[in-house]
Design a protein around this motif. Sequence first.
Motif, PDB file in Angstrom:
ATOM      1  N   MET A   1      -2.935   8.775  14.561  1.00  0.00           N
ATOM      2  CA  MET A   1      -3.875   8.833  13.442  1.00  0.00           C
ATOM      3  C   MET A   1      -4.899   9.926  13.699  1.00  0.00           C
ATOM      4  SD  MET A   1      -6.309   5.467  14.034  1.00  0.00           S
ATOM      5  CE  MET A   1      -6.607   4.864  15.683  1.00  0.00           C
ATOM      6  N   SER A  26      -2.415   9.347   8.545  1.00  0.00           N
ATOM      7  CA  SER A  26      -1.405   8.751   9.412  1.00  0.00           C
ATOM      8  C   SER A  26      -0.056   8.823   8.718  1.00  0.00           C
ATOM      9  CB  SER A  26      -1.749   7.285   9.718  1.00  0.00           C
ATOM     10  OG  SER A  26      -0.679   6.674  10.424  1.00  0.00           O
ATOM     11  N   THR A 121      -3.327  -1.106   5.089  1.00  0.00           N
ATOM     12  CA  THR A 121      -2.645  -0.172   5.980  1.00  0.00           C
ATOM     13  C   THR A 121      -2.697   1.233   5.418  1.00  0.00           C
ATOM     14  OG1 THR A 121      -0.512  -0.563   4.912  1.00  0.00           O
ATOM     15  CG2 THR A 121      -1.011  -1.901   6.862  1.00  0.00           C
ATOM     16  N   SER A 124       0.784   4.114   9.819  1.00  0.00           N
ATOM     17  CA  SER A 124       0.959   3.080  10.845  1.00  0.00           C
ATOM     18  C   SER A 124      -0.383   2.523  11.335  1.00  0.00           C
ATOM     19  CB  SER A 124       1.759   3.649  12.018  1.00  0.00           C
ATOM     20  OG  SER A 124       1.177   4.849  12.460  1.00  0.00           O
ATOM     21  N   VAL A 125      -1.454   2.773  10.576  1.00  0.00           N
ATOM     22  CA  VAL A 125      -2.780   2.265  10.931  1.00  0.00           C
ATOM     23  C   VAL A 125      -3.070   0.978  10.154  1.00  0.00           C
ATOM     24  CG1 VAL A 125      -5.262   2.752  10.943  1.00  0.00           C
ATOM     25  CG2 VAL A 125      -3.626   4.607  11.357  1.00  0.00           C
ATOM     26  N   THR A 126      -3.574  -0.025  10.865  1.00  0.00           N
ATOM     27  CA  THR A 126      -4.020  -1.264  10.220  1.00  0.00           C
ATOM     28  C   THR A 126      -5.536  -1.266  10.149  1.00  0.00           C
ATOM     29  OG1 THR A 126      -2.124  -2.455  11.118  1.00  0.00           O
ATOM     30  CG2 THR A 126      -3.974  -3.787  10.342  1.00  0.00           C
ATOM     31  N   GLU A 145      -4.160   1.570  15.600  1.00  0.00           N
ATOM     32  CA  GLU A 145      -2.786   2.096  15.610  1.00  0.00           C
ATOM     33  C   GLU A 145      -2.283   1.981  17.037  1.00  0.00           C
ATOM     34  OE1 GLU A 145      -2.069   6.387  15.260  1.00  0.00           O
ATOM     35  OE2 GLU A 145      -0.697   5.926  13.609  1.00  0.00           O
ATOM     36  N   GLU A 146      -1.300   1.120  17.256  1.00  0.00           N
ATOM     37  CA  GLU A 146      -0.871   0.804  18.613  1.00  0.00           C
ATOM     38  C   GLU A 146      -2.111   0.390  19.409  1.00  0.00           C
ATOM     39  OE1 GLU A 146       2.362   0.975  19.793  1.00  0.00           O
ATOM     40  OE2 GLU A 146       3.205   1.635  17.882  1.00  0.00           O
ATOM     41  N   SER A 149      -7.943   2.699  18.721  1.00  0.00           N
ATOM     42  CA  SER A 149      -8.760   2.155  17.646  1.00  0.00           C
ATOM     43  C   SER A 149     -10.024   2.970  17.413  1.00  0.00           C
ATOM     44  CB  SER A 149      -9.115   0.696  17.933  1.00  0.00           C
ATOM     45  OG  SER A 149      -9.787   0.599  19.166  1.00  0.00           O
ATOM     46  N   GLU A 246       0.522   8.629  18.766  1.00  0.00           N
ATOM     47  CA  GLU A 246       1.012   7.256  18.897  1.00  0.00           C
ATOM     48  C   GLU A 246       1.439   6.977  20.343  1.00  0.00           C
ATOM     49  OE1 GLU A 246       3.481   5.120  15.798  1.00  0.00           O
ATOM     50  OE2 GLU A 246       3.435   7.167  15.044  1.00  0.00           O
TER      51      GLU A 246
END
Length: 249
Positions: A1, A26, A121, A124-126, A145-146, A149, A246
Amino acid sequence: MKISVAGYWGAYPEKDGATSCFVLESEGEVMLLDCGSGAVSALPHITPLEDITDVVVSHRHHDHTADLGALVYSRIVAMELENSDESLNFHVPKAEKDFFEVFNKEPFSKVETYEETDQLTCGSVTLSFMKTDHPVPCMAVRLQEEKRSIVYTADTVYSPELAAFSEGADLIIAECSFYKGQDAARYGHMSSTDAGRLAEEADAGELWLTHLPHFGNHNDLIREAEGEYSGYVQLAFRGLSKEYEENTR
Ligand SMILES: [Zn+2]
Ligand SMILES: [Zn+2]
């Protein structure tokens, strides 16, 4: 990200500047965090306006929302010129749904609400949220992301809960509206020392100061935050960005 600064002033923009606006990218998706005054003019330095699909709005104060209408107009023009066929999705705090109704202009823009317990989202970022201590409903956001943060405090008074929400963040983008010794909490904001304390208690990797005041010497904000926090501190500026690959830590 990748996160980039488009606007960093509090209250109103200085000449050629913008108030709160950040760009999250992202996996080819582009999302804004807030869209303050001057943001639409600043954003093309970072991303084409047509690439933006989503805007997460922390709260309704004008220094975070002033350019939402201009952004919708840019999308109307882009769609008429067939430079875009995608609607803008505005995500706003549920408690303020009525305030944002004016930005519902389908097929150009659509307003959706979110609550503190929701997750959004971007690629792939929450995104997860925490309601802050501010005069109107306002949400801080954590981008995960993974194992990486980033926390954006939005507008808030310092609180231990916010430090817990920010725990272990690689980067905290903290509002810093006042200098050391000033009563920031009275106005629903943080000072430089509050921001430093937040980063220290969260054991954050790095601290960016944003929502900057229109008085004093901003370099003092860095020194004052460094008095509380042992990590790296810098002032937000247009174009400042950080990219995390990532699966790295
Ligand atoms: Zn505010
Ligand atoms: Zn503000």
